[in-house]
Design a protein around this motif. Sequence first.
Motif, PDB file in Angstrom:
ATOM      1  N   TYR A 107       6.995 -68.211  14.742  1.00 24.24           N
ATOM      2  CA  TYR A 107       8.469 -68.152  14.379  1.00 24.24           C
ATOM      3  C   TYR A 107       9.108 -66.884  15.162  1.00 24.24           C
ATOM      4  CZ  TYR A 107       8.285 -71.805  10.869  1.00 24.24           C
ATOM      5  OH  TYR A 107       8.253 -72.838  10.047  1.00 24.24           O
ATOM      6  N   LEU A 108       8.329 -65.853  15.113  1.00 26.28           N
ATOM      7  CA  LEU A 108       8.948 -64.396  15.644  1.00 26.28           C
ATOM      8  C   LEU A 108       9.023 -64.716  17.296  1.00 26.28           C
ATOM      9  CD1 LEU A 108       6.823 -61.880  13.866  1.00 26.28           C
ATOM     10  CD2 LEU A 108       9.223 -61.924  13.999  1.00 26.28           C
ATOM     11  N   SER A 109       7.953 -65.483  17.808  1.00 22.64           N
ATOM     12  CA  SER A 109       8.143 -65.758  19.311  1.00 22.64           C
ATOM     13  C   SER A 109       9.176 -66.619  19.617  1.00 22.64           C
ATOM     14  CB  SER A 109       6.669 -66.571  19.495  1.00 22.64           C
ATOM     15  OG  SER A 109       5.639 -65.556  19.430  1.00 22.64           O
ATOM     16  N   GLN A 110       9.655 -67.747  18.945  1.00 20.82           N
ATOM     17  CA  GLN A 110      10.526 -68.448  18.901  1.00 20.82           C
ATOM     18  C   GLN A 110      11.810 -67.484  18.686  1.00 20.82           C
ATOM     19  OE1 GLN A 110      10.683 -72.522  18.447  1.00 20.82           O
ATOM     20  NE2 GLN A 110       9.632 -71.853  20.136  1.00 20.82           N
ATOM     21  N   TYR A 111      11.964 -66.742  17.837  1.00 19.85           N
ATOM     22  CA  TYR A 111      12.887 -65.952  17.566  1.00 19.85           C
ATOM     23  C   TYR A 111      13.577 -65.189  18.791  1.00 19.85           C
ATOM     24  CZ  TYR A 111      16.157 -62.164  15.843  1.00 19.85           C
ATOM     25  OH  TYR A 111      17.296 -61.324  15.657  1.00 19.85           O
ATOM     26  N   HIS A 112      12.260 -64.627  19.599  1.00 15.13           N
ATOM     27  CA  HIS A 112      12.561 -63.708  20.675  1.00 15.13           C
ATOM     28  C   HIS A 112      12.620 -64.470  21.931  1.00 15.13           C
ATOM     29  CE1 HIS A 112      11.151 -60.409  17.928  1.00 15.13           C
ATOM     30  NE2 HIS A 112      11.919 -59.754  18.874  1.00 15.13           N
ATOM     31  N   GLY A 113      12.879 -65.886  21.979  1.00 18.12           N
ATOM     32  CA  GLY A 113      13.210 -66.794  22.945  1.00 18.12           C
ATOM     33  C   GLY A 113      12.021 -67.212  23.766  1.00 18.12           C
ATOM     34  N   LEU A 114      10.865 -67.107  23.139  1.00 16.25           N
ATOM     35  CA  LEU A 114       9.810 -67.835  23.925  1.00 16.25           C
ATOM     36  C   LEU A 114       9.672 -69.373  23.621  1.00 16.25           C
ATOM     37  CD1 LEU A 114       6.897 -65.162  23.079  1.00 16.25           C
ATOM     38  CD2 LEU A 114       8.481 -65.378  25.019  1.00 16.25           C
ATOM     39  N   THR A 115       9.208 -69.908  24.925  1.00 15.44           N
ATOM     40  CA  THR A 115       9.228 -71.413  24.628  1.00 15.44           C
ATOM     41  C   THR A 115       8.143 -71.949  23.649  1.00 15.44           C
ATOM     42  OG1 THR A 115       7.636 -71.585  26.223  1.00 15.44           O
ATOM     43  CG2 THR A 115       9.530 -71.593  27.161  1.00 15.44           C
ATOM     44  N   PRO A 116       7.956 -73.041  23.067  1.00 16.11           N
ATOM     45  CA  PRO A 116       7.038 -73.537  22.155  1.00 16.11           C
ATOM     46  C   PRO A 116       5.822 -73.545  22.644  1.00 16.11           C
ATOM     47  CG  PRO A 116       8.991 -75.002  22.111  1.00 16.11           C
ATOM     48  CD  PRO A 116       9.251 -74.176  23.252  1.00 16.11           C
ATOM     49  N   LEU A 155       9.456 -60.626  10.123  1.00 20.28           N
ATOM     50  CA  LEU A 155      10.175 -62.103  10.307  1.00 20.28           C
ATOM     51  C   LEU A 155      11.565 -62.214   9.534  1.00 20.28           C
ATOM     52  CD1 LEU A 155      10.731 -64.826  11.837  1.00 20.28           C
ATOM     53  CD2 LEU A 155       9.447 -65.767   9.935  1.00 20.28           C
ATOM     54  N   GLY A 156      11.443 -61.713   8.161  1.00 21.32           N
ATOM     55  CA  GLY A 156      12.550 -61.558   7.314  1.00 21.32           C
ATOM     56  C   GLY A 156      13.484 -60.661   7.761  1.00 21.32           C
ATOM     57  N   ALA A 157      13.158 -59.511   8.455  1.00 21.26           N
ATOM     58  CA  ALA A 157      14.013 -58.239   8.857  1.00 21.26           C
ATOM     59  C   ALA A 157      14.577 -59.013  10.184  1.00 21.26           C
ATOM     60  CB  ALA A 157      13.076 -57.225   9.296  1.00 21.26           C
ATOM     61  N   PHE A 158      14.151 -59.553  10.936  1.00 14.96           N
ATOM     62  CA  PHE A 158      14.793 -60.196  12.318  1.00 14.96           C
ATOM     63  C   PHE A 158      15.614 -61.304  11.851  1.00 14.96           C
ATOM     64  CE2 PHE A 158      11.094 -58.376  14.829  1.00 14.96           C
ATOM     65  CZ  PHE A 158      11.875 -57.519  15.640  1.00 14.96           C
ATOM     66  N   GLU A 159      15.347 -62.018  10.930  1.00 17.10           N
ATOM     67  CA  GLU A 159      16.293 -63.186  10.588  1.00 17.10           C
ATOM     68  C   GLU A 159      17.413 -62.693   9.591  1.00 17.10           C
ATOM     69  OE1 GLU A 159      16.615 -66.259  11.277  1.00 17.10           O
ATOM     70  OE2 GLU A 159      14.736 -66.814  12.676  1.00 17.10           O
ATOM     71  N   ASN A 160      17.377 -61.586   9.137  1.00 10.88           N
ATOM     72  CA  ASN A 160      18.243 -60.960   8.015  1.00 10.88           C
ATOM     73  C   ASN A 160      18.030 -61.791   6.926  1.00 10.88           C
ATOM     74  OD1 ASN A 160      19.445 -58.556   9.722  1.00 10.88           O
ATOM     75  ND2 ASN A 160      20.546 -60.205  10.785  1.00 10.88           N
ATOM     76  N   SER A 161      16.846 -62.153   6.400  1.00 14.16           N
ATOM     77  CA  SER A 161      16.726 -62.525   5.306  1.00 14.16           C
ATOM     78  C   SER A 161      16.298 -61.473   4.290  1.00 14.16           C
ATOM     79  CB  SER A 161      15.790 -64.016   5.270  1.00 14.16           C
ATOM     80  OG  SER A 161      15.117 -64.250   4.278  1.00 14.16           O
ATOM     81  N   LEU A 326       3.352 -57.452  21.402  1.00 11.88           N
ATOM     82  CA  LEU A 326       2.988 -58.365  22.260  1.00 11.88           C
ATOM     83  C   LEU A 326       4.215 -59.224  22.584  1.00 11.88           C
ATOM     84  CD1 LEU A 326       0.129 -59.048  23.721  1.00 11.88           C
ATOM     85  CD2 LEU A 326      -0.055 -60.820  22.086  1.00 11.88           C
ATOM     86  N   ILE A 327       4.733 -59.805  21.549  1.00 16.43           N
ATOM     87  CA  ILE A 327       5.932 -60.715  21.550  1.00 16.43           C
ATOM     88  C   ILE A 327       7.114 -60.113  22.438  1.00 16.43           C
ATOM     89  CG2 ILE A 327       7.472 -62.004  20.029  1.00 16.43           C
ATOM     90  CD1 ILE A 327       5.420 -62.353  18.128  1.00 16.43           C
ATOM     91  N   MET A 328       7.490 -58.965  22.182  1.00 16.24           N
ATOM     92  CA  MET A 328       8.671 -58.537  22.962  1.00 16.24           C
ATOM     93  C   MET A 328       8.203 -58.267  24.407  1.00 16.24           C
ATOM     94  SD  MET A 328       9.772 -55.493  19.986  1.00 16.24           S
ATOM     95  CE  MET A 328      10.780 -55.833  18.750  1.00 16.24           C
ATOM     96  N   THR A 329       6.941 -57.743  24.621  1.00 17.47           N
ATOM     97  CA  THR A 329       6.688 -57.605  26.143  1.00 17.47           C
ATOM     98  C   THR A 329       6.651 -59.068  26.831  1.00 17.47           C
ATOM     99  OG1 THR A 329       5.346 -55.504  25.250  1.00 17.47           O
ATOM    100  CG2 THR A 329       4.785 -56.671  27.628  1.00 17.47           C
ATOM    101  N   VAL A 330       6.198 -59.897  26.171  1.00 19.11           N
ATOM    102  CA  VAL A 330       6.167 -61.219  26.974  1.00 19.11           C
ATOM    103  C   VAL A 330       7.606 -61.781  27.124  1.00 19.11           C
ATOM    104  CG1 VAL A 330       5.205 -63.606  26.463  1.00 19.11           C
ATOM    105  CG2 VAL A 330       3.707 -61.696  26.087  1.00 19.11           C
ATOM    106  N   SER A 331       8.300 -61.577  25.878  1.00 17.27           N
ATOM    107  CA  SER A 331       9.679 -62.005  26.029  1.00 17.27           C
ATOM    108  C   SER A 331      10.554 -61.586  27.033  1.00 17.27           C
ATOM    109  CB  SER A 331      10.473 -61.802  24.622  1.00 17.27           C
ATOM    110  OG  SER A 331      11.660 -62.112  24.730  1.00 17.27           O
ATOM    111  N   ALA A 332      10.179 -60.203  27.396  1.00 14.26           N
ATOM    112  CA  ALA A 332      10.998 -59.487  28.448  1.00 14.26           C
ATOM    113  C   ALA A 332      10.412 -59.556  29.856  1.00 14.26           C
ATOM    114  CB  ALA A 332      11.065 -58.038  28.170  1.00 14.26           C
TER     115      ALA A 332
END
Length: 468
Positions: A107-116, A155-161, A326-332
Amino acid sequence: MKLSYLKPISILVIIEISIVILFICSSLKHILFQSTAWDLAIFDQAVYLISKGENPISSFLNIHILGDHAALIFYPLALFYKIYPSVYWLLLIQAFVLSFGALPIYYLSQYHGLTPSKSLTISIVYLLYPLIFNINLFDFHPDVIAVSSILWAILGAFENSIILFIFAIIITLSCKSVLSLTIIFMGLWLFCFQKKQQLGSIAMGLGLSWFIISTRLIIPIFSDNSANISRHLERFNYLGNSFAEIAQNLIFKPWLLLQGLFNLPNLEYLLLLLIPVIWGLSWQYIAPLISAVPTLAMNLLSQNILQKDLLHQYSLPIIPFLMVVLIMTVSAKKSWFRQNKYIITWSLICFLALAKYGYFPSRYLESVDTWKATKEAISKISTQGNVLTSTYIAPHLSQRAIIKLAENGSESWDFNQFNYILLNQRHPGRESSPELIETIKEKVGQNDNFNLKYKKDDIYLFTQKTKQ
């Protein structure tokens, strides 16, 4: 991107496969009498006693289980023992929560725009991280639950949940008092770098509150607090013998800190920790690791070598934040590897090099020659009476109020306190020896209150005549 929009069928299948593999591996290790009293029997005994409505006084630690790390999580875990009391619940829960951490990573990867497909790849990287497999083999620790709960909190933090965020933090804090430091620093990261002042403040407030409550109230009430503090401070005794002395030395003798940080064991530890994900780490996106500072600092400064490997639980709180970096780096698009096949290949190489699957055809078969006799002896223990046994047999008999270990020093005990004494002279276990077992055998054999009920392949079971 909202969670409701995602239908990660593939990752769910992978998680299920991972659960099965991890559970089979830990169960097989246990069946082979390779799980230990420290820590599987300790926690199995505590959860069992809670499920029976009894005080969970650890006969290994000689304190209430809350006096160890204020781990309230054992109370909800006891609900599983009410269904059926079995140590395999702990092994199954461990396999589940470790594997389930892949879902918030997806989910975090998806949130940062990574493909499935890329999100799935990052989740697999997490599951192949060597510590995930290794810690699953190292008995059971409530810390494993915190890996997933921290990831859900992020994940809750990024989603503001807020509900998910707070619930996940509460679960994390219930696993171990020291995790309150991780939550405090996670709040600092969210407040200063993610510009989430409200959530960051909540995390820092909850973490600080629990740190005070657990260390100043719960642990002192349920244990000899001075002995408990001493037990943990001895890992840092080169810095001082008390918190006040350590603080004073850090100010006036900073070279002690430098000596503790900059040495070869620490360099090796950092290499082991980072190599599996080094391809996806960038200084530009390193901020999430602020949350891991307390854990990393304790591991680096500790003289306990067990805190500097990928075998034990001490590095677990670092993993969620490594994965976020890792997710942020790959996303960028700043990672060394971009294609999934190279990422998976690197993870597989690191897994094959650092995961301890090789223990099964080697270390875990060391006592197979006494396996059958040990099983037969255990089957003759028919009551919940007190037991003296070895560290490897203890997890199979820990669902009782009193169980002690035949270790150095136990030869001087009053054996009349035990209903059963089960010894393995060929494989005596931790802090023991064949000579020690021979001494205990001789003393028990001369005790008129005991009968030798079973003897085969250097396995000896003594039962007390009047207490069974």
